[in-house]
Design a protein around this motif. Structure first.
Motif, PDB file in Angstrom:
ATOM      1  N   GLU A  34      10.701  -5.586  17.776  1.00  0.00           N
ATOM      2  CA  GLU A  34       9.411  -5.303  17.581  1.00  0.00           C
ATOM      3  C   GLU A  34       9.045  -4.417  18.758  1.00  0.00           C
ATOM      4  OE1 GLU A  34       6.646  -8.457  16.563  1.00  0.00           O
ATOM      5  OE2 GLU A  34       4.920  -7.364  17.025  1.00  0.00           O
ATOM      6  N   GLU A  35       8.302  -3.001  18.405  1.00  0.00           N
ATOM      7  CA  GLU A  35       8.012  -2.029  19.408  1.00  0.00           C
ATOM      8  C   GLU A  35       6.791  -1.994  19.838  1.00  0.00           C
ATOM      9  OE1 GLU A  35       9.693   1.537  18.228  1.00  0.00           O
ATOM     10  OE2 GLU A  35       8.691   1.335  16.432  1.00  0.00           O
ATOM     11  N   ASN A  36       6.204  -1.375  20.976  1.00  0.00           N
ATOM     12  CA  ASN A  36       4.989  -0.982  21.373  1.00  0.00           C
ATOM     13  C   ASN A  36       4.193  -2.204  21.376  1.00  0.00           C
ATOM     14  OD1 ASN A  36       5.360   1.943  21.903  1.00  0.00           O
ATOM     15  ND2 ASN A  36       4.584   2.147  19.570  1.00  0.00           N
ATOM     16  N   GLU A  53       1.734  -5.602  27.349  1.00  0.00           N
ATOM     17  CA  GLU A  53       1.690  -6.896  28.226  1.00  0.00           C
ATOM     18  C   GLU A  53       0.565  -7.451  28.080  1.00  0.00           C
ATOM     19  OE1 GLU A  53       2.686  -4.754  31.707  1.00  0.00           O
ATOM     20  OE2 GLU A  53       4.894  -4.855  31.225  1.00  0.00           O
ATOM     21  N   THR A  54       0.034  -8.100  27.122  1.00  0.00           N
ATOM     22  CA  THR A  54      -1.292  -9.103  26.890  1.00  0.00           C
ATOM     23  C   THR A  54      -0.565 -10.035  26.134  1.00  0.00           C
ATOM     24  OG1 THR A  54      -1.842  -8.126  24.888  1.00  0.00           O
ATOM     25  CG2 THR A  54      -2.747  -6.913  26.788  1.00  0.00           C
ATOM     26  N   ASP A  55      -1.528 -10.932  25.412  1.00  0.00           N
ATOM     27  CA  ASP A  55      -1.036 -12.065  25.056  1.00  0.00           C
ATOM     28  C   ASP A  55      -0.529 -11.677  23.394  1.00  0.00           C
ATOM     29  OD1 ASP A  55      -3.624 -11.269  24.033  1.00  0.00           O
ATOM     30  OD2 ASP A  55      -4.116 -13.262  22.968  1.00  0.00           O
ATOM     31  N   ALA A  56      -0.654 -10.303  23.106  1.00  0.00           N
ATOM     32  CA  ALA A  56       0.168  -9.724  22.059  1.00  0.00           C
ATOM     33  C   ALA A  56       1.632  -9.985  22.141  1.00  0.00           C
ATOM     34  CB  ALA A  56      -0.301  -8.351  21.936  1.00  0.00           C
ATOM     35  N   LYS A 113       2.342 -13.555  21.361  1.00  0.00           N
ATOM     36  CA  LYS A 113       2.146 -13.863  20.009  1.00  0.00           C
ATOM     37  C   LYS A 113       3.411 -13.331  19.185  1.00  0.00           C
ATOM     38  CE  LYS A 113      -1.611 -16.501  20.211  1.00  0.00           C
ATOM     39  NZ  LYS A 113      -1.210 -17.810  20.041  1.00  0.00           N
ATOM     40  N   SER A 114       3.737 -11.927  19.491  1.00  0.00           N
ATOM     41  CA  SER A 114       4.747 -11.659  18.704  1.00  0.00           C
ATOM     42  C   SER A 114       6.193 -12.443  19.109  1.00  0.00           C
ATOM     43  CB  SER A 114       5.280 -10.107  19.406  1.00  0.00           C
ATOM     44  OG  SER A 114       4.239  -9.170  19.057  1.00  0.00           O
ATOM     45  N   GLU A 124       6.142 -15.732  19.465  1.00  0.00           N
ATOM     46  CA  GLU A 124       5.987 -16.941  19.076  1.00  0.00           C
ATOM     47  C   GLU A 124       6.144 -16.897  17.593  1.00  0.00           C
ATOM     48  OE1 GLU A 124       2.187 -18.539  20.285  1.00  0.00           O
ATOM     49  OE2 GLU A 124       2.834 -20.463  19.485  1.00  0.00           O
ATOM     50  N   SER A 125       5.688 -15.491  17.067  1.00  0.00           N
ATOM     51  CA  SER A 125       5.864 -15.251  15.602  1.00  0.00           C
ATOM     52  C   SER A 125       7.505 -15.140  15.221  1.00  0.00           C
ATOM     53  CB  SER A 125       5.094 -13.945  15.327  1.00  0.00           C
ATOM     54  OG  SER A 125       5.554 -13.284  14.053  1.00  0.00           O
ATOM     55  N   MET A 126       8.188 -14.583  16.250  1.00  0.00           N
ATOM     56  CA  MET A 126       9.537 -14.589  15.842  1.00  0.00           C
ATOM     57  C   MET A 126      10.170 -15.981  15.804  1.00  0.00           C
ATOM     58  SD  MET A 126      10.727 -11.111  18.412  1.00  0.00           S
ATOM     59  CE  MET A 126      10.534  -9.584  17.965  1.00  0.00           C
ATOM     60  N   GLY A 157       5.671  -7.237  32.639  1.00  0.00           N
ATOM     61  CA  GLY A 157       4.573  -7.783  32.436  1.00  0.00           C
ATOM     62  C   GLY A 157       4.650  -9.038  31.603  1.00  0.00           C
ATOM     63  N   PRO A 205       2.335 -14.744  32.582  1.00  0.00           N
ATOM     64  CA  PRO A 205       2.293 -16.169  32.206  1.00  0.00           C
ATOM     65  C   PRO A 205       3.010 -16.116  30.773  1.00  0.00           C
ATOM     66  CG  PRO A 205       0.182 -15.543  31.685  1.00  0.00           C
ATOM     67  CD  PRO A 205       0.809 -14.183  32.239  1.00  0.00           C
ATOM     68  N   PHE A 206       3.209 -15.224  30.294  1.00  0.00           N
ATOM     69  CA  PHE A 206       3.574 -15.356  28.709  1.00  0.00           C
ATOM     70  C   PHE A 206       4.810 -16.157  28.376  1.00  0.00           C
ATOM     71  CE2 PHE A 206       0.876 -11.571  29.391  1.00  0.00           C
ATOM     72  CZ  PHE A 206      -0.336 -12.046  28.912  1.00  0.00           C
ATOM     73  N   PHE A 229       0.069 -21.393  12.355  1.00  0.00           N
ATOM     74  CA  PHE A 229       0.225 -20.511  13.522  1.00  0.00           C
ATOM     75  C   PHE A 229      -0.381 -18.971  13.490  1.00  0.00           C
ATOM     76  CE2 PHE A 229       2.974 -16.817  14.926  1.00  0.00           C
ATOM     77  CZ  PHE A 229       2.714 -16.925  16.315  1.00  0.00           C
ATOM     78  N   ARG A 289      -6.565 -13.017  18.839  1.00  0.00           N
ATOM     79  CA  ARG A 289      -6.412 -11.632  18.864  1.00  0.00           C
ATOM     80  C   ARG A 289      -8.073 -10.969  18.356  1.00  0.00           C
ATOM     81  NH1 ARG A 289      -0.908  -8.889  18.425  1.00  0.00           N
ATOM     82  NH2 ARG A 289       0.342 -10.513  18.112  1.00  0.00           N
ATOM     83  N   LYS A 346       4.997  -5.575  40.007  1.00  0.00           N
ATOM     84  CA  LYS A 346       3.868  -5.444  39.168  1.00  0.00           C
ATOM     85  C   LYS A 346       2.420  -5.641  39.949  1.00  0.00           C
ATOM     86  CE  LYS A 346       1.586  -5.289  35.069  1.00  0.00           C
ATOM     87  NZ  LYS A 346       1.500  -5.653  33.454  1.00  0.00           N
ATOM     88  N   GLN A 396      -4.329 -13.575  31.379  1.00  0.00           N
ATOM     89  CA  GLN A 396      -3.476 -13.035  32.492  1.00  0.00           C
ATOM     90  C   GLN A 396      -3.449 -13.712  33.568  1.00  0.00           C
ATOM     91  OE1 GLN A 396      -1.437 -10.310  31.796  1.00  0.00           O
ATOM     92  NE2 GLN A 396      -2.385  -9.124  30.197  1.00  0.00           N
ATOM     93  N   GLN A 431       6.753  -4.846  10.792  1.00  0.00           N
ATOM     94  CA  GLN A 431       7.897  -4.095  11.635  1.00  0.00           C
ATOM     95  C   GLN A 431       9.085  -4.386  11.409  1.00  0.00           C
ATOM     96  OE1 GLN A 431       8.146  -3.052  15.918  1.00  0.00           O
ATOM     97  NE2 GLN A 431       5.853  -3.065  15.901  1.00  0.00           N
ATOM     98  N   ARG A 432       9.249  -6.111  11.547  1.00  0.00           N
ATOM     99  CA  ARG A 432      10.503  -6.466  11.748  1.00  0.00           C
ATOM    100  C   ARG A 432      10.933  -6.825  10.222  1.00  0.00           C
ATOM    101  NH1 ARG A 432       7.466 -10.373  14.972  1.00  0.00           N
ATOM    102  NH2 ARG A 432       7.911 -12.092  13.515  1.00  0.00           N
TER     103      ARG A 432
END
Lengths: 367, 307, 376
Positions: free
Chosen positions: A71-73, A76-79, A82-83, A85-87, A102, A106-107, C74, C82, C195, C286, C333-334
């Motif tokens: 997954e691209e783009n 560095e947020t909870d996105a 979630k990505s 976790e989705s995987m 980042g 914490p992610f 989930f 989001r 960072k 964060q 995407q995947r």
């Protein structure tokens, strides 16, 4: 603390070397099916950081029994959490690789706690045994070794003795690349100076081009960079007639006239090691890190900009690095005159990961 | 070369920066100026700029002719402009919101189809230097000029002249100032705005072509860091005058070059603020000039963002 | 700017009819549901054609959107998480819009607000303040600074007639630069060399999850705030005055409504919402302020607000729909090997169609009240 780090790291390097040998040796041994999830912060084809990873993943996909989901783009947020976790939930990934700084805290730290059966690995030296879960870990290539080789080649390819460095942010890994580049150049050409310009962020094409122009205007005739996608820097420098050294992935095709060489990661080494270990049901190392000595970084093939002397010196330097010859030979002063490196450090010494200074020979300031 | 004083280096860099960076701002601002003169706002020119950049690069790559790429960028831009122009004439449809949605749509299309063009290298536009006679390499490079910049300047002058002296210019201005008055004169307000938005889109697309085919001269997803949005601000800054738009774009380019230029001579403190300089400057000028009678006289009366 | 305010019947008529004629409310309510649904179907068809032209299966695409956005427990939590910041940043656009302002500076207010909460947390955490107190102070700091940021744009509009759309955009860039300046300078946590960030507030000070879910409290607060602001806008004198001003500022002035004051107050409320979103990004996600705060929530909020027609309640489902689209983007995407920009295309298309569908309101007899004499 630093003592602990040293011993941990040298121990892990031992295992890493073993793993790497295994990976290249018994390629078809990946018996069980392995799904690797990988998350990129930018586009997969940025001629830089993300592309370096994606190229390695492509190579990984050719192994039998290995599936990769990408997954691209992903910011560095909870996105990113979630990505990942989705995987895990929807693609049943066995291991998730986070490639942006980042993503870790914490992610990924939280995810590793939540999914204890899934392995998480992150591409920066952040994992520590006493703070983080065991199914989490770090992998990292010491790219500064590649920049050191760049510096050697650049130092023997310059005429004006002024080398330009376009950097994103004044953080340790960037500073380490700048300093190593300068040390390489100084080693073969004591008159060389490195001038640095910080753009302020990882991807700002127009400002990167402006920075190259400003450096060339100031007399620099070799340009290198540490930004996410070096495409613009290399192309602008080529247009201005300056020589270039690359960063992250090979930019040789972008600069047919002036390309010298470039510092590249060899993520393939890491990813094949993971895939093989998972396939055989072996535990993964928590820390997998190294430079030339572990085949984890490389330099792009020499381009038309490299002089013969540069090629010879760079090749020697690579052999030296493989033999673990140190780059940072103390004592060294920062560019304000203060001694910041008192003794000679091993190339992988964690002390060097904490760099917050530019050494003497670099023109620029981090504040 | 090393004997030059830092002041000269910075000055040259700023002049060079103004000439290099300003062109996309100029085209987008001129396009927006035309659209706004007709009484409509197109905030979506950021998307137009990005789509234009992608199309220009792709067509230049396939055809081998960068100028064909520029034309393609203009066409892609006018297509987006035409969609904007058409849907905004429907009652209750808000031009600002459509602009934001079109920005997303244009960017999405550009990224989607642009994937394939990040790697290949397309032929770029050539430049020539106004400083060749000096024999000084620095001056020569600082005065490197792309033909598109000259086109932009010509468009600005022509537009300014047309607004003041032609029937078409009058019609556009009248439509922008008072739709009822224009209707009373038998002008189709919707048609004028449609054409103005389409033409504005064309110009913004060409601005995108400059980004991908000249400076920085490559296609990737991070190419435009908000230049299209800022150009809309420039129009207000320039008080809806095409000539002033061109100057504002040059000024913007120059302020953008200050940060890297100062760093190259060793002044590195607070580069974040040097990088934010264009925004701060625009805001200050807006505060200073807003509320003045002069500004009020220049505003197209129908414009939703100034009501 | 009357056209961006929700095109409902004039408030006075509405007030008298509210309790009176249920059928009118149902008809009008049905219109607000039917037209957006129709628009969604149209954009789905258009997008399917787009996919077919590329040789991809639209059925698979929408299955994946369903699976990734709403199909599993989930996925739903992913979607809600989001949606949380989007509700708040959309409110930051919707409230000024009711008074006729197009304020697009939510992103800046979010960043500045988040940064302010993280900055004020430093003495609180080092001084070992109780988490509850610390969080409340952080939230207030975030709201105040967010409010200031949009408030500046509102004040400039009121005092100098500076266009608020452009000034709020400029303030966003300036806000981001300001945060970076401090985060990479004076307030940088030196233990994190790679960072630049402020000092982490630590797990003990983090905002928790809503019990039984993986979604942080920002969602619940956002929903609550949306309801409160809806009541403020639709049922109070203040809201009435705001809507009159949004309808016709000159008339409002003539009636003695303090237009300038209302403009500034609306902007302060808006900024506080965005600042609160920034607080949750810091305190629930964060744990510190850094460049990751600049994630585009503020800009997405603009679209959510416009799609919800600046109705605070409608923002909730629109934000959730949006969250679902974004949440499923990764799966698309995947699984389908489509670039991530696919979702951007779908979003852009959907928004254009939805916004164009505005023109359909009032065109269908079935949704209109039987007596039209009351409508002016």
């Amino acid at each position: 603390m630093s003592l602990l780090n040293v011993s941990r790291r040298s121990f892990l390097q031992g295992t890493a070397a073993g793993l790497v040998a295994g990976a290249t040796g018994i390629r078809s041994a990946a018996a069980a099916d392995v799904t690797i999830g990988i998350v990129y912060v930018g586009p997969r084809d940025d001629f830089g950081w993300n592309q370096a990873h994606a190229t390695a993943v492509k190579a990984l996909k050719t192994l039998s029994g290995v599936k990769a989901v990408e997954e691209e783009n992903v910011p560095e947020t909870d996105a990113c959490a979630k990505s990942m976790e989705s995987m895990v939930n929807l693609d049943s990934a066995n291991i998730v690789l986070g490639t942006s700084f980042g993503y870790f805290d914490p992610f990924m730290v939280n995810l590793a706690k939540k999914y204890s059966k899934v392995e998480f690995r992150h591409a920066a030296p952040l994992w520590s045994a006493d703070k983080h879960p065991k199914n989490l870990g770090s992998y990292f290539g010491y790219l500064n070794q590649g920049h050191y080789v760049d510096g050697i080649a650049a130092g023997l390819s310059t005429k004006s003795n002024k080398l330009g460095f376009v950097a994103a942010k004044p953080i340790s890994s960037v500073l380490s690349n700048i300093n190593s580049f300068m040390l390489g150049a100084k080693k073969v050409n004591p008159n060389a100076v490195v001038q640095v310009i910080f753009t302020g962020d990882w991807s700002l094409p127009v400002r990167e081009a402006e920075a190259v122009n400003a450096l060339v205007d100031a007399g620099c005739d070799v340009i290198t960079c540490h930004v996410d996608g070096p495409k613009v820097v290399i192309e602008t420098a080529e247009k201005r007639g300056a020589k270039t050294c690359g960063h992250n992935a090979s930019q040789a095709p972008l600069a047919p006239k002036g390309f010298i060489t470039g510092a590249e990661y060899k993520w393939e080494t890491f990813y094949k090691a993971y895939a093989t270990a998972l396939g055989k049901g072996e535990p993964l190392p928590n820390m997998l890190a190294g430079g030339y000595e572990a085949d984890m970084v490389q330099n792009s093939p020499f381009g038309a900009g490299a002089t013969e002397a540069a090629k010879a010196a760079a090749t020697t330097a690579i052999a030296d690095l493989k033999a673990k010859k140190p780059i940072y030979v103390g004592p060294l002063k920062d560019n304000k005159g203060k001694v910041v490196i008192t003794k000679t450090y091993d190339n992988l010494d964690p002390f060097l990961d904490q760099m917050d200074y530019l050494l003497e020979g670099v023109v620029g300031s981090i504040t | 070369m090393s004997g030059d004083s830092p002041f000269i280096i910075v000055l040259l860099a700023i002049v060079g920066g103004a000439l290099r960076v300003s062109t996309p701002f100029m085209f987008v601002a001129l396009g927006e100026c035309l659209t706004e003169k007709s009484g409509r706002v197109n905030l979506g020119l950021e998307g137009t700029l990005v789509l234009g950049a992608m199309c220009a690069y792709a067509i230049s790559f396939h055809s081998g002719s960068p100028w064909l790429g520029v034309l393609a960028a203009g066409c892609a831009g006018s297509l987006l402009g035409a969609i904007h122009g058409y849907v905004c004439k429907l009652p209750r449809v808000n031009d600002i919101a459509i602009g934001i949605a079109m920005m997303l749509f244009g960017t999405g299309l550009a990224f989607f189809f642009g994937k394939a063009y990040i790697q290949p290298s397309a032929p770029r536009l050539e430049s020539f230097s106004l400083g060749a006679w000096t024999g000084n390499q620095q001056i020569e490079t600082a005065l490197q000029i792309n033909p598109l910049l000259l086109v932009g300047v010509v468009v600005a002058i022509a537009m300014s002249w047309a607004f003041a002296n032609t029937k078409w210019g009058l019609i556009v201005r009248m439509t922008g100032d008072s739709a009822p008055a224009a209707r009373a004169m038998g002008v189709s307000v919707d048609m004028v705005r449609f054409l103005s938005t389409t033409a504005g889109g064309f110009l913004a697309g060409v601005g995108g072509a400059f980004l991908s085919l000249f400076y920085p001269g490559s296609w990737n997803q991070g190419l435009s860091s908000g230049q299209g949005l800022m150009a809309v601000a420039l129009v207000i800054f320039a008080r809806w005058d095409p000539i002033r738009c061109a100057f504002a774009a040059l000024l913007f380019g120059a302020t953008g070059a200050i940060g890297p230029a100062l760093q190259s001579v060793g002044i590195t403190q607070g580069y974040y603020f040097f990088n934010a300089a264009p925004y701060i400057l625009t805001l200050l000028v807006m505060i200073a000039s807003a509320g003045s009678k002069q500004a009020a006289r220049n505003v197209p009366g129908e414009l939703s963002i100034t009501k | 700017m009357a056209d961006i305010a929700e095109p409902m019947a004039p408030p006075m008529v509405a007030a008298s009819e509210w309790r009176g004629d249920l059928s009118i409310r149902i008809r009008r309510g049905a219109e607000y549901v039917a037209i957006p649904l129709f628009a969604l179907v149209v954009s789905a068809i258009l997008f399917s054609l787009f996919l077919l032209a590329l040789g991809k299966s639209p059925i698979q695409f929408f299955q994946l959107v369903h699976q990734g956005g709403f199909g599993t427990a989930f996925s739903i939590q992913n979607t809600l998480q989001r949606a949380a910041p989007l509700i708040l940043t959309a409110l930051a656009v919707a409230i000024p819009a009711r008074i006729g302002l197009v304020m697009i500076g939510g992103e800046g207010a979010l960043v500045v607000g988040g940064f302010a909460s993280a900055a004020i947390a430093i003495p609180l955490v080092t001084g070992k303040a109780s988490p509850m107190v610390a969080l409340i102070i952080m939230a207030i700091a975030g709201m105040i600074f967010g409010a200031l940021w949009v408030g500046i744009a509102g004040f400039l509009r009121y005092a100098r007639g500076v266009n608020e759309t452009i000034s709020s955009l400029l303030l966003t860039y300036i806000g981001i630069a300001t945060m970076n300046f401090f985060v990479e300078g004076a307030l940088r946590d030196l233990t994190n060399p790679n960072k630049p960030s402020t000092m982490p507030i630590g797990d003990a000070y983090m905002v928790g999850k809503i019990p039984g879910t993986d979604v942080h409290w920002g969602l619940a607060i956002g929903v609550l705030l949306a309801i409160v602001l809806h009541i403020l806008m639709s049922r109070t004198t203040f809201g009435f005055a705001v809507r009159v001003t949004g309808g016709n500022a000159r008339a409002a002035l003539a009636q003695g409504i303090p237009v300038g004051k209302l403009i500034v107050i609306c902007c302060l409320i808006a900024g506080a919402c965005a600042g609160l979103a920034g607080f949750y990004e810091v305190a629930a996600i964060q744990g510190r302020a850094n460049a990751s705060l600049v994630a585009g929530y503020g800009f997405t909020g603009i679209l959510v607000a416009f799609l919800a027609r600046h109705n605070a309640i409608a923002i909730i489902p629109v934000a959730i729909m949006f969250g679902g689209l974004v949440a499923s983007g990764g799966l698309v995407q995947r699984r389908m090997d489509l670039p991530d920009a696919t979702v951007l295309v779908l979003q852009g298309l959907t928004f254009v169609v939805l916004l164009v569908s505005e023109t359909l309101y009032g065109r269908f007899k079935i949704f209109q009240p039987p007596i039209t004499a009351d409508r002016t």
